[in-house]
Scaffold this active site. Sequence first.
Site, mmCIF file in Angstrom:
data_model
loop_
_atom_site.group_PDB
_atom_site.id
_atom_site.type_symbol
_atom_site.label_atom_id
_atom_site.label_comp_id
_atom_site.label_asym_id
_atom_site.label_seq_id
_atom_site.Cartn_x
_atom_site.Cartn_y
_atom_site.Cartn_z
ATOM 1 N N LYS A 13 48.713 -13.742 22.818
ATOM 2 C CA LYS A 13 47.403 -13.822 23.465
ATOM 3 C C LYS A 13 47.501 -13.477 24.954
ATOM 4 O O LYS A 13 46.684 -12.717 25.467
ATOM 5 C CB LYS A 13 46.793 -15.221 23.299
ATOM 6 C CG LYS A 13 46.548 -15.625 21.860
ATOM 7 C CD LYS A 13 45.959 -17.015 21.750
ATOM 8 C CE LYS A 13 46.797 -18.122 22.342
ATOM 9 N NZ LYS A 13 48.050 -18.403 21.665
ATOM 10 N N ARG A 88 40.469 -25.033 21.872
ATOM 11 C CA ARG A 88 41.492 -25.380 20.896
ATOM 12 C C ARG A 88 40.982 -26.289 19.797
ATOM 13 O O ARG A 88 41.692 -26.564 18.840
ATOM 14 C CB ARG A 88 42.677 -26.048 21.586
ATOM 15 C CG ARG A 88 43.446 -25.113 22.497
ATOM 16 C CD ARG A 88 44.606 -25.842 23.126
ATOM 17 N NE ARG A 88 45.246 -25.041 24.148
ATOM 18 C CZ ARG A 88 46.451 -24.527 24.033
ATOM 19 N NH1 ARG A 88 47.158 -24.697 22.950
ATOM 20 N NH2 ARG A 88 46.954 -23.832 25.020
ATOM 21 N N ARG A 127 62.355 -15.392 24.300
ATOM 22 C CA ARG A 127 61.834 -15.718 25.631
ATOM 23 C C ARG A 127 62.802 -16.634 26.375
ATOM 24 O O ARG A 127 63.077 -16.448 27.550
ATOM 25 C CB ARG A 127 60.458 -16.388 25.519
ATOM 26 C CG ARG A 127 59.837 -16.630 26.893
ATOM 27 C CD ARG A 127 58.572 -17.454 26.864
ATOM 28 N NE ARG A 127 57.529 -16.896 26.028
ATOM 29 C CZ ARG A 127 56.410 -17.540 25.720
ATOM 30 N NH1 ARG A 127 56.193 -18.754 26.168
ATOM 31 N NH2 ARG A 127 55.499 -16.970 24.977
ATOM 32 N N ARG A 137 59.501 -22.083 31.627
ATOM 33 C CA ARG A 137 58.460 -23.100 31.587
ATOM 34 C C ARG A 137 59.026 -24.313 30.855
ATOM 35 O O ARG A 137 59.808 -24.183 29.909
ATOM 36 C CB ARG A 137 57.238 -22.561 30.844
ATOM 37 C CG ARG A 137 56.598 -21.426 31.585
ATOM 38 C CD ARG A 137 55.433 -20.754 30.918
ATOM 39 N NE ARG A 137 54.987 -21.241 29.632
ATOM 40 C CZ ARG A 137 54.147 -20.587 28.851
ATOM 41 N NH1 ARG A 137 53.674 -19.423 29.222
ATOM 42 N NH2 ARG A 137 53.763 -21.079 27.698
ATOM 43 N N ARG A 148 53.396 -27.801 18.691
ATOM 44 C CA ARG A 148 52.156 -27.071 18.958
ATOM 45 C C ARG A 148 51.628 -26.341 17.730
ATOM 46 O O ARG A 148 50.418 -26.224 17.552
ATOM 47 C CB ARG A 148 52.354 -26.093 20.105
ATOM 48 C CG ARG A 148 52.452 -26.829 21.418
ATOM 49 C CD ARG A 148 52.306 -25.896 22.554
ATOM 50 N NE ARG A 148 52.247 -26.654 23.788
ATOM 51 C CZ ARG A 148 52.506 -26.165 24.955
ATOM 52 N NH1 ARG A 148 52.831 -24.909 25.070
ATOM 53 N NH2 ARG A 148 52.417 -26.914 26.026
#
Length: 191
Positions: A13, A88, A127, A137, A148
Amino acid sequence: MNLILLGPPGAGKGTQAKRLEEKFKIIQLSTGDMLRAAIASGSDVGLKAKSIIDSGGLVSDDIMVQMISERVDQDDCKNGFILDGFPRTVAQAEALDVMLAEKGLKIDHVIELKVDESILFDRIRTRIAETPEAERRSDDTEETLRTRLQVFKEQTAPIIPYYADRGALKSVDGMASITEVSGQIDAIVAA
């Protein structure tokens, strides 16, 4: 043009939002970025958000809608915006619709990036491997992704029929190449 990009964490996204931002001169409103800025500021809201985010949870609707309401009033959003990471939940989608209607705005397109979950884990591993530890992060972990994804299935997936019932939802193959996904999205927004 106001857009929402939907899909589980790691679906691409953010990548697509950045491309749309450049191509259509609209602003990406990444709630993740907004929240990370609040966390970096050390504000009360930022500290509360950090605790929630680090555990894989979701920040309260009232905080998110207020942040977005204030943001879309800024001059750089006059051409439109892209919501990445919000709404969400159905409650957030409803609150967003109400808030935008009060401003005389609406969402023009809701685009779902459909992906294979096993590939998402490969993406998060990549990542992590490609990002220096100091720049990672705090939520870039497989465990946070697992949490998640479960939250996405339980809370966010119900907004897909919410937008489908309103005729706003279009789906693209998020497993295709970035260029192919971009082409699918461009066809939707051009229609």
